[in-house]
Design a protein around this motif. Structure first.
Motif, short mmCIF file in Angstrom:
data_model
loop_
_atom_site.label_atom_id
_atom_site.label_comp_id
_atom_site.label_asym_id
_atom_site.label_seq_id
_atom_site.Cartn_x
_atom_site.Cartn_y
_atom_site.Cartn_z
N ASP A 54 0.83 -1.21 0.00
CA ASP A 54 0.00 0.00 0.00
C ASP A 54 0.87 1.26 0.00
N ALA A 55 1.96 1.23 0.76
CA ALA A 55 2.86 2.38 0.79
C ALA A 55 3.47 2.62 -0.58
N ALA A 56 3.89 1.53 -1.25
CA ALA A 56 4.45 1.68 -2.60
C ALA A 56 3.40 2.20 -3.57
N ALA A 57 2.18 1.69 -3.49
CA ALA A 57 1.12 2.14 -4.38
C ALA A 57 0.78 3.60 -4.14
N LEU A 58 0.73 4.03 -2.88
CA LEU A 58 0.46 5.42 -2.56
C LEU A 58 1.55 6.34 -3.09
#
Length: 373
Positions: free
Chosen positions: A238-242
């Protein structure tokens, strides 16, 4: 006489299938389908779900569920040995003239190498030696299997524990980015995130290999009740996608993409090993469990710590949704099946639960103009 030889044939099938299951589970370095192991896992899952769903405290529930995976190893060993005793007892029937009780006594004595029942005839000696050898092999392989299993577990938990200080417990993707930015106001946040994403790409590859080869690892729980390998992996993805959705021109770009790709490949492989329905390469327009309001709240939190955001929420949402669609359904399915801690953005559980938001350090919650103590 016919019944004895029918029993011999049945016993031979039991012994051969059990030894093949043992070899496939403990020796072959890949996921091997085992009806015996699947039945044991299913039975324990039903039993522990029945017990845990009556417990309201998550801490107590986690302590109960922590016994599920280790107990499956003990029960599986007991079932294997029990099947070998039954199989060799049936194999001994023709040489013991159909005396079933004596056959079980000699088979059990041979499997456990206790020696309290001597061979009744020369015809049964070979079979009893084979039974003793089979028992030693099964117990020896299981004993040698445990250090390998726990070594993989400890290696997995090292990164999960390190992530706790970066993304909180339970780990959450927006919190991971916010803490990285807050902790390094004037430093190189891109370098820190790049190192993190590269390390978790390798971690995901190792977990995909170990958790499909040793499927019992999937249900081993972390020492910290609010930590879990799956929620940690979801948080990193999720952090990478954000980051890719909100700051597309800023580094790290390649590391974030690689961590995302290896992450959803890993959870897909593990889900297939668990015989869970996994969608084939969902498109970027596939529905996800998060809403635009959830996304807006996360972006607002990142703005509070001056995260370098280049797009508005409306512009970034389709990009984030496209990345999340790759792993949303599979990740939430696994989180539900494994009874992972109810971290934000990880869906529902098999009991009534509400998301547990990670606790922030007091200094991070204080106004910026307040001097640190």
């Amino acid at each position: 006489m016919v019944a004895r030889w029918i029993g011999f044939a049945v016993g031979l099938g039991i012994v051969v299938s059990t030894l093949m299951t043992v070899a496939g589970t403990l020796v072959v370095p890949r996921a091997v389908s085992s009806p015996i192991s699947r039945l044991i896992v299913w039975f324990l899952d039903v039993a522990f779900l029945f017990i845990a769903r009556r417990v309201r405290s998550f801490g107590r529930r986690d302590r109960i569920l922590a016994w599920q995976a280790p107990l499956s190893l003990l029960i599986r060993l007991a079932v294997w040995l029990g099947l070998l005793i039954v199989g060799f007892a049936l194999l001994l029937l023709p040489s013991l003239k159909g005396h079933l009780g004596q056959a079980f006594s000699e088979a059990g004595s041979s499997i456990f190498t206790l020696g309290y029942a001597a061979p009744a005839s020369g015809d049964s000696t070979t079979l009893e030696y084979l039974a003793a050898f089979a028992g030693l092999v099964v117990i020896g392989l299981q004993v040698g299997y445990l250090p390998t299993l726990y070594a993989a577990f400890n290696k997995r938990e090292t990164e999960v524990t390190l992530l706790a200080s970066r993304g909180g417990v339970p780990s959450w993707g927006p919190e991971l980015l916010a803490r990285s930015r807050w902790g390094i106001q004037d430093g190189n946040v891109a370098q820190v995130l790049e190192t993190l994403f590269f390390s978790w790409e390798r971690w995901a590859a190792e977990v995909a290999e170990s958790h499909t080869t040793y499927s019992a690892l999937v249900r081993f729980r972390s020492p910290n009740p609010l930590s879990h390998w799956l929620t940690s992996l979801i948080a990193v993805m999720d952090a990478a996608a954000l980051h890719l959705a909100l700051a597309p021109s800023r580094e790290p770009k390649l590391a974030a993409r690689l961590a995302l790709r290896m992450g959803f490949v890993a959870i897909s492989q593990i889900a297939r090993t668990m015989r869970q329905p996994v969608p084939e390469e969902p498109g970027s327009d596939a529905p996800i469990s998060l809403t635009f309001a959830d996304f807006q709240q996360a972006v607002a939190m990142l703005r509070e710590v001056d995260y370098p955001i280049e797009r508005s929420e409306e512009e970034a949402w389709p990009h984030f949704r496209g990345w999340r669609a790759n792993y949303d359904a599979t990740a939430l399915l696994l989180a539900k099946q494994l009874d992972a801690p109810p971290a934000p953005w990880t869906g529902t559980r098999r009991w009534p639960s509400t998301p547990i938001v990670p606790r922030r350090p007091p200094a991070m919650m204080a106004p910026r103009d307040r001097p640190e103590r």
